[in-house]
Design an enzyme around this catalytic site. Structure first.
Site, PDB file in Angstrom:
ATOM      1  N   GLU A  50       0.809  -1.224   0.000  1.00 13.65           N
ATOM      2  CA  GLU A  50       0.000   0.000   0.000  1.00 13.65           C
ATOM      3  C   GLU A  50       0.843   1.275   0.000  1.00 13.65           C
ATOM      4  OE1 GLU A  50      -0.577  -2.604   1.913  1.00 13.65           O
ATOM      5  OE2 GLU A  50      -2.685  -3.190   1.747  1.00 13.65           O
ATOM      6  N   PHE A 112     -12.076  -6.654  13.909  1.00  9.11           N
ATOM      7  CA  PHE A 112     -11.012  -7.189  13.065  1.00  9.11           C
ATOM      8  C   PHE A 112     -10.552  -6.137  12.046  1.00  9.11           C
ATOM      9  CE2 PHE A 112      -9.837  -9.517   9.094  1.00  9.11           C
ATOM     10  CZ  PHE A 112      -8.628 -10.000   9.567  1.00  9.11           C
ATOM     11  N   GLN A 113      -9.269  -5.922  11.975  1.00  6.54           N
ATOM     12  CA  GLN A 113      -8.663  -4.941  11.070  1.00  6.54           C
ATOM     13  C   GLN A 113      -9.226  -3.532  11.254  1.00  6.54           C
ATOM     14  OE1 GLN A 113      -8.527  -6.686   7.051  1.00  6.54           O
ATOM     15  NE2 GLN A 113      -6.520  -7.509   7.645  1.00  6.54           N
ATOM     16  N   LYS A 162     -17.591  -0.276   5.825  1.00  8.49           N
ATOM     17  CA  LYS A 162     -18.051  -1.270   4.856  1.00  8.49           C
ATOM     18  C   LYS A 162     -19.562  -1.186   4.606  1.00  8.49           C
ATOM     19  CE  LYS A 162     -17.478  -6.050   3.496  1.00  8.49           C
ATOM     20  NZ  LYS A 162     -16.858  -7.347   3.772  1.00  8.49           N
ATOM     21  N   MET A 478      24.412   8.498   2.415  1.00  7.68           N
ATOM     22  CA  MET A 478      24.177   9.772   3.078  1.00  7.68           C
ATOM     23  C   MET A 478      24.449   9.659   4.581  1.00  7.68           C
ATOM     24  SD  MET A 478      23.550  12.841   2.640  1.00  7.68           S
ATOM     25  CE  MET A 478      22.657  13.445   1.218  1.00  7.68           C
TER      26      MET A 478
END
Ligand SMILES: Cc1cc2nc3c(=O)[nH]c(=O)nc-3n(C[C@H](O)[C@H](O)[C@H](O)COP(=O)(O)OP(=O)(O)OC[C@H]3O[C@@H](n4cnc5c(N)ncnc54)[C@H](O)[C@@H]3O)c2cc1C
Ligand SMILES: Cc1ncc(C[n+]2csc(CCOP(=O)(O)OP(=O)(O)O)c2C)c(N)n1
Ligand SMILES: [Mg+2]
Lengths: 565, 164
Positions: A50, A112-113, A162, A478
């Site tokens: 993602e 959940f999630q 949802k 760096m």
């Protein structure tokens, strides 16, 4: 006809003119993915992580000026997206991110999630919304695009439970939207602009210090007009590169920590500093106490909070770059540049040319080891300065900024504010999708590329012929450089051991891989790679491990206190 | 210097946490904060007391203005204003002596006793912060059980007002 929330989302995006949706599916967004399946207006690009979806959308936005759009699932989908959202936020990039959420009746139950996406992203978005009623969805989407694109641009997140994507209502996409609490200023105050123009005409050692705001506002042409009309020198921030043509005589190069000698010395000695769409970042100012000691400062910015935040200015002008510069040009059209100023400028240019003669970016390419600067310089030559170049973060980023001379805006795509390693490759995907026929090069390091290397798979799926230019120094260069300078060369954790064979890795992803070890092979390899118009080519350049980025302004120093070699 | 920032903002879930989040993220201090809906139920009015140099206060007001839900704001100390705070304070008033003393102080400070038990008084008092503190100091030996303060609310004097 009534549509489900999921269909409303797809229709709204289509009506908003969205071409690509960068995303990754999951439970909370299954209704949406089903709606995507049943339509053909918006093309979904399936990334492999993602974070990459957000960077790809970001690259799309930076290279086009249109908002990037992202869709991820709840919980881990949303948290994975946060780095990309923050990256866009720091560089003021317009983006709309849709995160799935658990159903409204489960919010707050540690479902959940479930994660509080609105809460987590609050400090790194321009605004965010939780949509609890499908009737608010279309309008919220309209608002999100409006906010993302206007004023100082930025990412806007819509958290979508949802059940709302299943609920139905009549679909009407609003034509226009007015948010009573949000009316960003566009036009600068005429009196302030007049005052600024007078000050500009009095200047003896002026400098135009211009930044990302010029690019974001697509206002380069006015900057060029102004600079050339007055014969003023121009320096760009890292984010502004390309806003003024780098090959023009009046361009001093980048300023700041790794800026050129002539840019930083001009800043230090200027008497009138004209800051345009730049935000006086600490990488630019160095020690604030020592910053532009002799200057009166004019600052044009659309965000009032950028003005007098780090450096107090004399003439603040709140407005968009394009609008303010047009107003300035109109005033200048009536005014005559004083002869006195013309003389002073001749002196000023003489001084600047002396600084320029230091040739602070010179390097010597021997026969044995490839210099990273040399690779970028050749890339610039071979692509005739006309490629889109994305980069990751580190020394290679600075070399790209210093040695690729961008003549056009929106061609240099990098994470300046957050400095996000892993940005380069996914950003290049967004750029390549937006510009299928252009050359897109991703200048990266062996450290950074490994932060999103899985996207080589996405590149294969969508046939994105990106040219990956890996400046492989086997160091987190760096970090190593700072350890060399400031920690007596104690190289703690900056060595990259156990590297893969990148060329073989790229091949196993179905791309073309090259490993280039000799300076004499650099040019030929680049030419060959550019000929492979429809293939991704991963070019692993084995570069000098000990090379440092110069000039450099150490922490606490003023712009006139550069380390040159 | 102390500033009283009066904010008209959308009466929406999350608006308050945006303001609070801004202050913690940018390290500004909040001395007190009150918020409640106005005569227009779509709008809330917030009063926020903070301290900082002119430069910090300028950044605070600019950053607050950037929040999409903020409709308008003013710094009340820039003009003539009225500022008030409500305090509810519960004290031990078990002896006749204490009950008399507290009653007398409440009258002097123009408060009200709003709840009485055989051993306690609960007092309501409004005024500036100084007045509320003055009252608490005057209670001297009277034992305070708890104090609840509303935080400052403020409004401009005269015809000027903060509205959309
Ligand atoms: C390793 C590393 C090294 C770096 N070294 C340097 C360096 O040497 N030199 C350097 O310059 N940077 C350097 N940076 C980048 C630095 O951190 C900042 O990101 C950068 O300096 C900010 O550029 P900017 O001032 O142009 O602002 P941006 O972040 O581009 O912000 C744009 C400004 O313009 C305003 N604006 C936006 N849209 C408009 C509009 N339409 N009209 C008017 N104003 C608008 C915004 O409000 C904002 O104030 C480095 C970064 C990294 C990761
Ligand atoms: C996600 C992330 N983690 C850590 C850093 C700190 N950091 C900045 S540059 C750098 C080294 C980058 O190494 P490499 O990609 O090999 O580039 P090089 O400097 O060697 O060119 C690191 C670790 C960062 N910018 N981003
Ligand atoms: Mg490296």
């Amino acid at each position: 006809m009534e549509l489900s929330g999921a269909d409303i989302l797809c229709r709204s995006l289509a009506d908003e003119g969205v071409k690509y949706l960068f995303g990754y599916p999951g439970g909370a967004v299954l209704h949406i993915y089903d709606a995507i399946y049943r339509q053909d207006k918006v093309e979904h690009i399936l990334v492999r992580h993602e974070q990459a979806a957000t960077h790809a959308a970001d690259g799309y936005a930076r290279s086009t000026g249109k908002p990037g759009v992202v869709l991820v699932t709840s919980g881990p989908g949303a948290t994975n997206a946060v780095t990309g959202i923050a990256t866009a936020y720091m560089d003021s990039i317009p983006m709309v991110v849709i995160t799935g959420q658990v159903p409204t009746n489960m919010i707050g139950n540690d479902a959940f999630q479930e994660v509080d996406s609105v809460g987590i992203t609050r400090p790194c978005v321009k605004h965010n919304f939780l949509v609890k009623d499908v009737k608010d969805l279309a309008e919220t989407i309209k608002k999100a695009f409006h906010i993302a694109l206007t004023g100082r641009p930025g990412p806007v997140l819509i958290d979508l439970p949802k059940d709302v994507t299943a609920d139905k209502c009549e679909y009407i996409y609003p034509e226009n939207i007015d948010i009573r609490s949000y009316h960003p200023v566009t036009k600068g105050h005429p009196r302030q602009i007049k005052h600024a123009v007078e000050m500009m005409l009095e200047a003896k050692r002026p400098v135009l210090y211009t930044g990302g705001g010029v690019v974001l506002d697509d206002a380069s042409q006015y900057l060029v007009e102004l600079a050339q009309k007055l014969n003023f020198p121009v320096t760009n921030t890292l984010m502004g590169l390309g806003a003024y043509p780098a090959t023009d005589r009046q361009f001093l190069g980048m300023l700041g920590m790794h800026g050129t000698y002539e840019a930083n010395m001009s800043m230090h000695h200027t008497d009138v500093l004209i800051a345009i769409g730049a935000r006086f970042d600490d990488r630019v100012t160095g020690n604030i106490e020592k910053f532009c000691p002799d200057a009166r400062i004019i600052h044009v910015d659309v965000d009032p909070a950028s003005i007098s935040k780090n450096v107090t200015v004399d003439v603040p002008i709140v407005g968009t770059v394009g609008s303010v510069l047009k107003d300035m040009l109109a005033l200048l059209a009536e005014a005559e540049q004083p002869a006195e100023q013309k003389e002073a400028l001749a002196e000023w240019w003489k001084q600047i040319d002396e600084w320029r003669a230091m040739d602070c970016l010179k390097f010597t390419q021997g026969d044995e080891i490839i210099k990273p600067q040399y690779v970028v310089q050749k890339l610039w030559e071979i692509t005739q300065g006309d490629a889109f170049v994305t980069s990751d973060v580190g020394q290679h980023q600075m070399f790209a900024a210093q040695y690729y001379k961008f003549d056009k805006p929106r061609r240099w795509i990098n994470s300046g504010g957050l400095g996000t390693m892993g940005f380069g490759l996914p950003a290049a995907m967004g750029v390549q999708l937006a510009h299928p026929d252009e050359t897109v090069a991703c200048v990266t390091g062996e450290g950074s590329i490994q932060m999103n290397i899985q996207e080589l798979s996405t590149c294969l799926q969508y046939s994105l012929p990106i040219k990956v230019i890996s400046l492989n120094n086997r160091y987190l260069g760096m970090v190593r450089q700072w350890q060399e300078f400031f920690y007596q060369s104690r190289y703690s954790m900056s060595y990259m051991d156990a590297l893969p064979d990148f060329s073989a890795l790229a091949e196993s992803y179905g791309h073309v891989g090259m490993r280039i070890e000799k300076p004499g092979d650099v040019e030929g390899a680049l030419i060959e790679a550019m000929k492979l118009k429809d293939r991704l080519v991963f070019m692993d350049f084995v570069t000098d491990q000990t090379e440092n980025v110069y000039p450099m302004i150490p922490a606490g120093a003023g712009l006139n206190e550069m380390i040159l070699v | 210097m102390r500033h009283i920032i009066s904010i008209l903002l959308e009466n929406e879930a999350g608006a308050l946490s945006r303001v609070a989040g801004l202050f913690s993220a940018r390290g500004y201090n909040i001395e007190s904060l009150t918020v409640a809906p106005t005569e227009d139920p779509s709008l809330s009015r917030m009063t926020l007391v903070t301290r900082g140099s002119d430069q910090i206060i300028e950044q605070i007001t600019k950053q607050l203005n950037k929040l999409i839900e903020v409709v308008k704001l003013i710094d009340l100390v820039e003009g003539e204003h009225v500022e008030r705070e409500l305090m509810l304070i519960k004290v031990v008033a078990a002896t006749a002596e204490d009950r008399n003393e507290v009653k007398r102080l409440v009258d002097i400070f123009r408060g009200n006793i709003v709840d009485v038990t055989t051993t306690t008084y609960t007092i309501e008092l409004t005024g500036t912060g100084d007045k509320l503190e003055g009252f608490m100091a005057a209670l001297a030996d009277v034992k305070i059980l708890e104090t609840v303060r509303s935080g400052v609310s403020g409004i401009l004097r005269g015809e000027k007002s903060l509205h959309i």
